[in-house]
Design a protein around this motif. Sequence first.
Motif, PDB file in Angstrom:
ATOM      1  N   ASP A  50       0.851  -1.202   0.000  1.00  0.00           N
ATOM      2  CA  ASP A  50       0.000   0.000   0.000  1.00  0.00           C
ATOM      3  C   ASP A  50       0.883   1.248   0.000  1.00  0.00           C
ATOM      4  O   ASP A  50       0.583   2.249   0.629  1.00  0.00           O
ATOM      5  CB  ASP A  50      -1.004  -0.004   1.150  1.00  0.00           C
ATOM      6  CG  ASP A  50      -0.408   0.216   2.527  1.00  0.00           C
ATOM      7  OD1 ASP A  50       0.824   0.071   2.694  1.00  0.00           O
ATOM      8  OD2 ASP A  50      -1.177   0.540   3.450  1.00  0.00           O
ATOM      9  N   GLU A  54      -1.998   4.694   1.497  1.00  0.00           N
ATOM     10  CA  GLU A  54      -2.115   3.959   2.755  1.00  0.00           C
ATOM     11  C   GLU A  54      -3.512   3.357   2.884  1.00  0.00           C
ATOM     12  O   GLU A  54      -4.520   4.037   2.721  1.00  0.00           O
ATOM     13  CB  GLU A  54      -1.831   4.876   3.936  1.00  0.00           C
ATOM     14  CG  GLU A  54      -1.875   4.190   5.278  1.00  0.00           C
ATOM     15  CD  GLU A  54      -0.834   3.077   5.393  1.00  0.00           C
ATOM     16  OE1 GLU A  54      -1.189   2.027   5.964  1.00  0.00           O
ATOM     17  OE2 GLU A  54       0.307   3.244   4.929  1.00  0.00           O
ATOM     18  N   TRP A  57      -4.509  -1.728  -0.539  1.00  0.00           N
ATOM     19  CA  TRP A  57      -3.531  -2.783  -0.848  1.00  0.00           C
ATOM     20  C   TRP A  57      -3.755  -3.300  -2.252  1.00  0.00           C
ATOM     21  O   TRP A  57      -4.870  -3.694  -2.610  1.00  0.00           O
ATOM     22  CB  TRP A  57      -3.659  -3.908   0.175  1.00  0.00           C
ATOM     23  CG  TRP A  57      -3.091  -3.503   1.475  1.00  0.00           C
ATOM     24  CD1 TRP A  57      -3.742  -2.818   2.469  1.00  0.00           C
ATOM     25  CD2 TRP A  57      -1.755  -3.680   1.906  1.00  0.00           C
ATOM     26  NE1 TRP A  57      -2.875  -2.577   3.498  1.00  0.00           N
ATOM     27  CE2 TRP A  57      -1.642  -3.094   3.184  1.00  0.00           C
ATOM     28  CE3 TRP A  57      -0.638  -4.276   1.350  1.00  0.00           C
ATOM     29  CZ2 TRP A  57      -0.469  -3.093   3.904  1.00  0.00           C
ATOM     30  CZ3 TRP A  57       0.549  -4.281   2.065  1.00  0.00           C
ATOM     31  CH2 TRP A  57       0.625  -3.690   3.332  1.00  0.00           C
ATOM     32  N   ASN A  80      -0.455  -1.338  10.059  1.00  0.00           N
ATOM     33  CA  ASN A  80       0.471  -0.207   9.966  1.00  0.00           C
ATOM     34  C   ASN A  80       0.942   0.214  11.354  1.00  0.00           C
ATOM     35  O   ASN A  80       1.062   1.388  11.663  1.00  0.00           O
ATOM     36  CB  ASN A  80      -0.169   0.962   9.223  1.00  0.00           C
ATOM     37  CG  ASN A  80       0.857   1.920   8.673  1.00  0.00           C
ATOM     38  OD1 ASN A  80       1.920   1.521   8.225  1.00  0.00           O
ATOM     39  ND2 ASN A  80       0.550   3.202   8.716  1.00  0.00           N
ATOM     40  N   ASN A  84       4.815   2.753   9.102  1.00  0.00           N
ATOM     41  CA  ASN A  84       5.479   2.665   7.808  1.00  0.00           C
ATOM     42  C   ASN A  84       5.499   1.220   7.316  1.00  0.00           C
ATOM     43  O   ASN A  84       6.447   0.792   6.695  1.00  0.00           O
ATOM     44  CB  ASN A  84       6.906   3.224   7.916  1.00  0.00           C
ATOM     45  CG  ASN A  84       7.505   3.516   6.566  1.00  0.00           C
ATOM     46  OD1 ASN A  84       6.791   3.760   5.604  1.00  0.00           O
ATOM     47  ND2 ASN A  84       8.813   3.461   6.471  1.00  0.00           N
ATOM     48  N   GLN A  85       4.449   0.482   7.587  1.00  0.00           N
ATOM     49  CA  GLN A  85       4.365  -0.913   7.155  1.00  0.00           C
ATOM     50  C   GLN A  85       3.558  -0.964   5.866  1.00  0.00           C
ATOM     51  O   GLN A  85       2.347  -1.095   5.876  1.00  0.00           O
ATOM     52  CB  GLN A  85       3.726  -1.763   8.247  1.00  0.00           C
ATOM     53  CG  GLN A  85       4.593  -1.863   9.489  1.00  0.00           C
ATOM     54  CD  GLN A  85       3.950  -2.699  10.566  1.00  0.00           C
ATOM     55  OE1 GLN A  85       2.785  -2.523  10.906  1.00  0.00           O
ATOM     56  NE2 GLN A  85       4.722  -3.620  11.124  1.00  0.00           N
ATOM     57  N   ASP A  86       4.273  -0.861   4.758  1.00  0.00           N
ATOM     58  CA  ASP A  86       3.622  -0.728   3.461  1.00  0.00           C
ATOM     59  C   ASP A  86       3.758  -1.952   2.563  1.00  0.00           C
ATOM     60  O   ASP A  86       3.291  -1.930   1.429  1.00  0.00           O
ATOM     61  CB  ASP A  86       4.186   0.490   2.712  1.00  0.00           C
ATOM     62  CG  ASP A  86       3.851   1.798   3.402  1.00  0.00           C
ATOM     63  OD1 ASP A  86       2.768   1.899   4.008  1.00  0.00           O
ATOM     64  OD2 ASP A  86       4.680   2.724   3.329  1.00  0.00           O
ATOM     65  N   ASP A  97       1.343  -6.955   7.415  1.00  0.00           N
ATOM     66  CA  ASP A  97       2.119  -5.868   6.821  1.00  0.00           C
ATOM     67  C   ASP A  97       3.437  -5.710   7.558  1.00  0.00           C
ATOM     68  O   ASP A  97       3.559  -6.047   8.730  1.00  0.00           O
ATOM     69  CB  ASP A  97       1.330  -4.557   6.793  1.00  0.00           C
ATOM     70  CG  ASP A  97       0.822  -4.095   8.151  1.00  0.00           C
ATOM     71  OD1 ASP A  97       0.841  -4.890   9.112  1.00  0.00           O
ATOM     72  OD2 ASP A  97       0.404  -2.935   8.251  1.00  0.00           O
ATOM     73  N   GLU A  99       7.462  -3.395   7.419  1.00  0.00           N
ATOM     74  CA  GLU A  99       8.243  -2.311   6.843  1.00  0.00           C
ATOM     75  C   GLU A  99       9.014  -2.857   5.642  1.00  0.00           C
ATOM     76  O   GLU A  99       9.638  -3.913   5.721  1.00  0.00           O
ATOM     77  CB  GLU A  99       9.197  -1.733   7.879  1.00  0.00           C
ATOM     78  CG  GLU A  99       8.467  -1.023   9.002  1.00  0.00           C
ATOM     79  CD  GLU A  99       9.398  -0.473  10.063  1.00  0.00           C
ATOM     80  OE1 GLU A  99      10.624  -0.586   9.908  1.00  0.00           O
ATOM     81  OE2 GLU A  99       8.880   0.059  11.051  1.00  0.00           O
TER      82      GLU A  99
END
Length: 112
Positions: A50, A54, A57, A80, A84-86, A97, A99
Motif C-alpha cells: 500500500d 495507505e 492494498w 500499519n 510505515n508498514q507498506d 504488513d 516495513e
Amino acid sequence: MHDADATREEGRQICVELGGVMVVPQEKELQHLLNICSCSRSSFWIGCNDIETEGTWVCLDGEGTIDVQDKRWIDNQPNNNYGNQDCAVSHTSGWHDEECETTRKLICQRSV
C-alpha cells in the motif's frame, strides 16, 4: 525460493532479473504452497503493498494491480503498527504488513 534475505525492493529486482515477479498468491493452491514453505517459521515477501495510498492494498502479478482487501490477512492485519508498514508478507498463519526495508525470504513466480 531465493536463499538469501532481501528487502522488498531488492526482492522485486531479483525476481525481475529472473524473468518473473514477486509471488502473488491468488489461488488457494499457491497460498497452500506458501504455507508449506513457511513451515520453518520464515516469512516471505509477496508482491502486494500500500505504498501508493495507505490502506489501499494492491498486488502486482505481472498483469496489473489487484485489490486485496478480502484476502488472507491475519486477524487485526494490516495494521500499519509502526506507521510505515507498506509491504505484505506471507507467514504460515496468513498475511501481515511489514516495513519494506525489513529483510525476508522471497519467492518469485513467472508464466510458463
